[in-house]
Design a protein around this motif. Structure first.
Motif, mmCIF file in Angstrom:
data_model
loop_
_atom_site.group_PDB
_atom_site.id
_atom_site.type_symbol
_atom_site.label_atom_id
_atom_site.label_comp_id
_atom_site.label_asym_id
_atom_site.label_seq_id
_atom_site.Cartn_x
_atom_site.Cartn_y
_atom_site.Cartn_z
ATOM 1 N N ILE A 124 -15.078 -2.926 6.195
ATOM 2 C CA ILE A 124 -14.419 -1.754 5.616
ATOM 3 C C ILE A 124 -13.523 -2.178 4.465
ATOM 4 O O ILE A 124 -13.531 -1.579 3.389
ATOM 5 C CB ILE A 124 -13.588 -1.009 6.679
ATOM 6 N N MET B 104 -6.577 -3.725 3.263
ATOM 7 C CA MET B 104 -5.846 -4.447 4.296
ATOM 8 C C MET B 104 -6.664 -4.555 5.567
ATOM 9 O O MET B 104 -7.326 -3.598 5.981
ATOM 10 C CB MET B 104 -4.533 -3.725 4.566
ATOM 11 N N GLU C 189 -17.370 5.660 4.427
ATOM 12 C CA GLU C 189 -16.323 6.565 3.963
ATOM 13 C C GLU C 189 -15.573 5.969 2.784
ATOM 14 O O GLU C 189 -15.295 6.642 1.794
ATOM 15 C CB GLU C 189 -15.347 6.845 5.115
ATOM 16 N N SER C 190 -15.264 4.682 2.911
ATOM 17 C CA SER C 190 -14.533 4.005 1.844
ATOM 18 C C SER C 190 -15.342 4.038 0.554
ATOM 19 O O SER C 190 -14.817 4.290 -0.526
ATOM 20 C CB SER C 190 -14.255 2.567 2.287
ATOM 21 N N ARG D 144 -5.719 2.680 -2.943
ATOM 22 C CA ARG D 144 -5.935 2.112 -1.601
ATOM 23 C C ARG D 144 -7.415 2.012 -1.273
ATOM 24 O O ARG D 144 -8.152 2.956 -1.396
ATOM 25 C CB ARG D 144 -5.269 2.981 -0.539
ATOM 26 N N GLY D 145 -7.820 0.893 -0.846
ATOM 27 C CA GLY D 145 -9.223 0.710 -0.486
ATOM 28 C C GLY D 145 -10.034 0.195 -1.658
ATOM 29 O O GLY D 145 -11.032 -0.480 -1.495
ATOM 30 N N GLU E 44 -3.891 7.151 -3.371
ATOM 31 C CA GLU E 44 -5.162 7.315 -2.673
ATOM 32 C C GLU E 44 -6.293 6.661 -3.443
ATOM 33 O O GLU E 44 -7.227 6.117 -2.872
ATOM 34 C CB GLU E 44 -5.451 8.795 -2.455
ATOM 35 N N ILE F 10 -15.516 7.504 -1.060
ATOM 36 C CA ILE F 10 -14.296 7.955 -1.724
ATOM 37 C C ILE F 10 -14.134 7.330 -3.098
ATOM 38 O O ILE F 10 -13.747 7.981 -4.057
ATOM 39 C CB ILE F 10 -13.063 7.593 -0.868
ATOM 40 N N HIS F 11 -14.448 6.034 -3.178
ATOM 41 C CA HIS F 11 -14.105 5.338 -4.412
ATOM 42 C C HIS F 11 -15.245 5.181 -5.400
ATOM 43 O O HIS F 11 -15.016 4.893 -6.560
ATOM 44 C CB HIS F 11 -13.535 3.963 -4.069
ATOM 45 N N LEU G 35 0.819 -1.204 0.000
ATOM 46 C CA LEU G 35 0.000 0.000 0.000
ATOM 47 C C LEU G 35 0.852 1.252 0.000
ATOM 48 O O LEU G 35 0.341 2.361 0.029
ATOM 49 C CB LEU G 35 -0.882 0.022 1.261
ATOM 50 N N ILE H 177 -17.366 2.628 7.400
ATOM 51 C CA ILE H 177 -17.474 1.782 6.212
ATOM 52 C C ILE H 177 -17.870 2.638 5.024
ATOM 53 O O ILE H 177 -17.340 2.532 3.918
ATOM 54 C CB ILE H 177 -18.513 0.663 6.418
#
Lengths: 300, 334, 313
Positions: free
Chosen positions: B174, B103, B124-125, B97-98, B94, B128-129, B63, B122
């Motif tokens: 998450i 991880m 939030e992830s 990741r996720g 950024e 973001i994506h 990561l 949860i």
């Protein structure tokens, strides 16, 4: 059986010595690695030496106290390193003698606070329960007033002679100390080796002297250093507003107060005393912080 | 969660010759000393080793989260689906990741933010994506909670209101929220009781099979490896000293350390035999032995072992080992 | 939440009462006969006795204290021995000035100290961070009355930019006093914010946030900040007391007509009611600010909020 106990006791003491010495060495080494702390140590030692050597550097009566109007308000020169004040006294002489006063009163005040606050805090911390509650409630009330104000109130009531001043400031710091000692005692009280000591039959007094106090020593010393700095500041502050050490006794705070009027045209008159206060407090703070970091490296 | 289409030919993860040291004023910790890892699409690799073998550091490098400024990646490549992680910009990282890789950390007690609700953490992830609204993200977060076996009504609660096992499930939720291609699980059950361990493992296994994720399972527990992994890499002092399929390692182990690991397990069939621990301790990463790092503890040590590092030798298509014992072996001898 | 606030307000009362008692007791020991001061030249045995009866000064200690507190809750702080005017009047005239200086100092500290502390905590090993640490160390050791004098020398005497005394120039006259008063405070806040932030940044949940792909700035603002605020809030609240202690010095240096100077004058003139009045009002301020700290705590940390029934029940 008695033989074995005796042998064990002396053996234990032997190892205790060894453990204490190496831990002390370790702490000292860590301290030395902290450059700021060492600088602080140097400065405060220098100030203390100046204070001790004061009568050798300048005579108290002739240089620090006696009024000498013709020489007044002279700028710094070879003869008067920091200049002369508004009534002709050599500022350097007054600074050096002032160091004595500040350091002595500061330390004495904290000694008072340590004694009273320490006793209260130790009792509270060790006993726990009701006694702890009652003592701490009382102390909390005092914590509602900042040191300066509390000291002011006491001074207002009891006057500004040196002894009363010392006691006033000491009392003002007592609640803070009681908290510090209490938490140190409480931390140590719970540690396993205290339990262990109890199981082999040590009495409460033995536990307190052999285990509790020794381990509280470090954190308490840190606070003592930091509070002496505060105490010296408080003395200077009180003297500055006229409710501390009175003229003509040289004290950095009252020097600032009396010189202030002439500050506009003679700026040097407020430089030396202020710098003295600043350096003393700075060095004690550096020292205290350094001790704290040296005693507990985890805090880094 | 979406079920992704996997390109069977691509390797999800390739790590080549990774060297990571932690450098401070007082000492240099040689955590990772030339690690090579390949995880094929949809497969699970078990990274086995004792504490201090450099497993977590290797995982963090995937990561690019190796703690700075002490942690320095001195050389090597980390390729995630063909792209070099170590040369990505902060923004690219950024994004990755996720989403592409996620991880699950070792200690569930401290890996959740105490001042945010679990639902929020949860969501939030997802926010973001995936370009969805907060409301949508929260809805999906609740679905994730149900997926890991936590009633979705609890999404408004704070971490302190959950037990260790449940917190770990939240961590899993998450991690899986955006269906990563690679899931890194760093000793996900070590901090949990045995019964909860079984539940969490089962959950991880089910989910990765359902969503065709590749997985890096870091553990020191050979039982977990047997249950979940397709291939195994054995790590020691920052190197991979043996690698192979589950069968290669469990039935045809070669490296003395691997033998020692299995020998140290109690055998329920032979109750009266003694446990055979490996003598000695893990080497100090600030002061590694010369030559092969295992040589001070090895029962088969030879003179050459203290002088030079053994080279990696392929014993079969899938099985390789780093040990001077096998320097001159060829396949027919096995 | 409301219940929580009310509970704390009620808990505040015995504390303030106790502080009043302590202060009252201390002032009890002030030597001298107040009637001397009040009557001055008109002093006589008879007049003195009469006055004492009037003012209740011949009553036993506890009775006097009782009267004092009952008056206090009605807003009656007694009569000044010197001006023979109600103490409350003087306090009303002077206290706002003190508040302005204190507020100015707090604004300066929080507005400047917290961001600097946060930034140097996040960028822990940079030059900026080390510089902040040093400035912080120097700042907490700097005596504020000396700083005040130096500021006057620089900005009033030398540069002639700002006034050196009084509050006549409005906002401009607040700048130097606020700076001087706030200096220790700000340095402390900077240090505490920085070290708290350093602690928090190292936590596992920050690593989790980064592993989720949270942007660097959001990691600080959304994740680290809230968790690191507790020590900072504590310091901001507790140091109100230090500020009130320091305001006495600041008002002296800058000749500001505030409660601090009133207190000093009253002590010098043995004007006990005024002294008491100033101290009580300051104690009340400190108690209120402690209460505010507790309220903000509960807001920031959901665990504490839950304890006081603030969450969903």
């Amino acid at each position: 059986m008695d033989e074995t106990v005796k042998k064990y006791t002396t053996r234990r003491e032997f190892f205790k010595q060894y453990k204490k010495k190496s831990r002390l060495q370790e702490t000292w080494n860590r301290f030395l690695r902290n450059k700021l702390a060492v600088i602080g140590l140097f400065i405060i030692v220098f100030i203390m030496l100046a204070a001790v050597a004061a009568p050798l550097i300048a005579n108290y009566d002739t240089d620090a106290i006696r009024i000498n109007v013709p020489d007044r308000l002279q700028s710094p020169s070879a003869k008067h390193i920091f200049g002369t004040d508004e009534v002709g006294r050599d500022i350097m002489a007054r600074i050096v003698h002032g160091a004595r006063i500040s350091l002595v009163v500061g330390c004495a005040a904290i000694a008072v606070a340590l004694f009273i606050g320490g006793a209260l805090g130790a009792i509270a911390g060790y006993s726990g329960g009701k006694i702890d509650d009652v003592i701490m409630r009382c102390m909390d009330v005092f914590l509602c007033l900042p040191d300066v104000l509390l000291a002011l109130a006491i001074v207002a009531a009891f006057g500004t002679n040196l002894v009363n001043l010392t006691v006033a400031i000491g009392l003002a710091f007592t609640p803070k100390f009681s908290r510090v000692v209490r938490s140190a005692v409480m931390t140590v009280r719970g540690v396993e080796y205290v339990e262990a000591a109890r199981t082999i039959g040590a009495t409460n007094t033995q536990i307190i002297t052999n285990h509790v106090l020794i381990n509280c020593f470090g954190p308490i010393m840190v606070q003592v250093t930091l509070y002496v700095a505060s105490a010296i500041l408080t003395i200077a502050a009180l003297s500055f507003i006229g409710l501390g050490i009175q003229a003509p006794i040289p004290e950095w705070g009252n020097m600032l107060a009396s010189g202030r009027v002439y500050m506009r045209d003679h700026a040097y008159i407020v430089m030396a005393p202020g710098l003295a206060i600043f350096l003393t407090i700075l060095s004690l703070n550096l020292l205290g912080d350094g001790l704290r970091d040296a005693l507990d490296p985890r805090l880094k | 969660m979406e079920i992704k289409k996997i390109n069977e030919q691509e390797n999800t993860l390739e790590i080549k010759n990774l060297v990571i040291h932690y450098i401070s004023d007082e000492e240099v910790v040689k955590a990772v000393n030339g690690v090579n890892i390949i995880i094929k699409a949809g497969k699970t690799l078990g990274l086995v080793g004792e504490t201090g073998a450099g497993k977590t550091t290797t995982a963090l490098s995937i990561l690019n989260l190796v703690p700075e400024p002490q942690g320095k990646i001195l050389s090597g490549e980390v390729l995630l689906e063909g792209r070099s992680v170590l040369s990505m910009s902060e923004h690219e990282l950024e994004v990755m990741r996720g989403d592409k890789v996620a991880m699950i950390f070792q200690d569930p007690m401290t890996s959740l933010n105490p001042v945010h609700t679990v639902g929020h953490q949860i969501a939030e992830s997802i926010e973001i994506h995936r370009k969805v609204s907060k409301h949508q993200a929260l809805k999906q977060a609740k679905e994730m909670l149900e997926l890991v076996g936590i009633p979705s009504e609890r999404s408004n609660e704070y971490p302190y209101q959950f037990s260790g096992g449940m917190k770990q499930r939240v961590d899993i939720a998450i991690a899986l929220a955006c269906s990563p291609d690679l899931l890194i699980a760093d000793e996900p059950t070590t901090a949990l009781d045995v019964t909860i361990q079984a539940q969490v493992l089962k959950l991880i296994n089910e989910l990765r099979q359902k969503y065709h994720m590749s997985m890096l399972m870091i553990t020191h527990d050979l039982g977990i490896v047997a249950e979940v992994c397709d291939e195994v890499s054995i790590a020691y002092a920052g190197r991979i000293i043996e690698h192979g399929t589950l069968e290669d390692i469990f039935d045809h182990m070669r490296h003395p350390y691997t033998k020692g690991l299995f020998g140290a397990l109690p055998d329920i069939g032979v109750r009266r035999s003694e446990l055979m621990p490996i003598k000695g301790l893990m080497p100090d990463p600030t002061n590694l032995p010369s030559g092969c790092p295992f040589h001070p503890r090895c029962d088969y040590v030879m003179e050459v072992c203290s002088q030079s590092l053994p080279e990696n030798k392929w014993l079969s298509e899938t099985h390789c080992v780093e040990c001077h014992l096998y320097k001159d072996t060829n396949e027919s001898m096995l | 939440m409301f219940k929580f606030v009310v509970k704390r307000l009620i808990a505040m009362i015995p504390v303030v009462l106790a502080v009043t008692f302590v202060v009252f007791t201390i002032m009890w020991f002030v030597p001298g006969d107040p009637t001397n001061i009040i009557l001055g030249n008109e002093w006589s045995e008879a007049a003195s006795a009469k006055l004492k009866a009037e003012l209740g000064l011949d009553q036993p200690f506890l009775v006097q204290f009782f009267h004092y507190t009952t008056n206090l809750v009605q807003g009656n702080f007694g009569m000044s021995y010197i001006t023979r005017a109600p103490v409350a009047e003087q306090l009303m005239a002077r206290f706002p000035n003190t508040l302005m200086v204190v507020a100015g100092a707090m604004l300066f500290c929080v507005g400047v100290g917290v961001p600097i502390g946060v930034y140097s905590g996040v960028r822990a090993y940079s030059l900026f961070s080390n510089f902040t640490m040093v400035v912080g160390l120097l700042g907490i050791s700097f005596p504020i009355f000396w700083l005040g004098l130096l500021l006057i020398l620089l900005f009033s005497v030398y540069l002639r930019w700002l006034p050196s005394s009084g509050l006549d120039d409005g906002f401009a006259s607040l700048i130097l006093p606020s700076l001087a008063l706030g200096s220790n405070y700000m340095a402390n806040i900077m240090r505490i914010t920085r070290s708290s932030m350093l602690e928090v940044i190292r936590q596992d949940y920050i690593r989790t946030a980064k592993a989720k792909g949270v942007k660097a700035r959001d990691v600080v603002v959304k994740h680290a900040l809230q968790n690191s605020m507790m020590p900072t809030i504590t310091v901001i609240g507790m140091d109100v007391g230090t500020l009130l202690g320091g305001v006495v010095l600041t008002e002296t240096v800058f000749s500001i007509p505030g409660t601090g100077r009133l207190l000093v004058e009253a002590i010098n003139k043995r004007d006990t009611p005024t002294v008491l009045g100033c101290l009580v009002i300051m104690a009340v301020c400190i108690a209120i600010s402690n209460l505010m700290v507790d309220i903000v705590y509960a807001y920031v940390d959901p665990r504490i909020k839950a304890q006081y029934g603030g969450g969903k029940d």
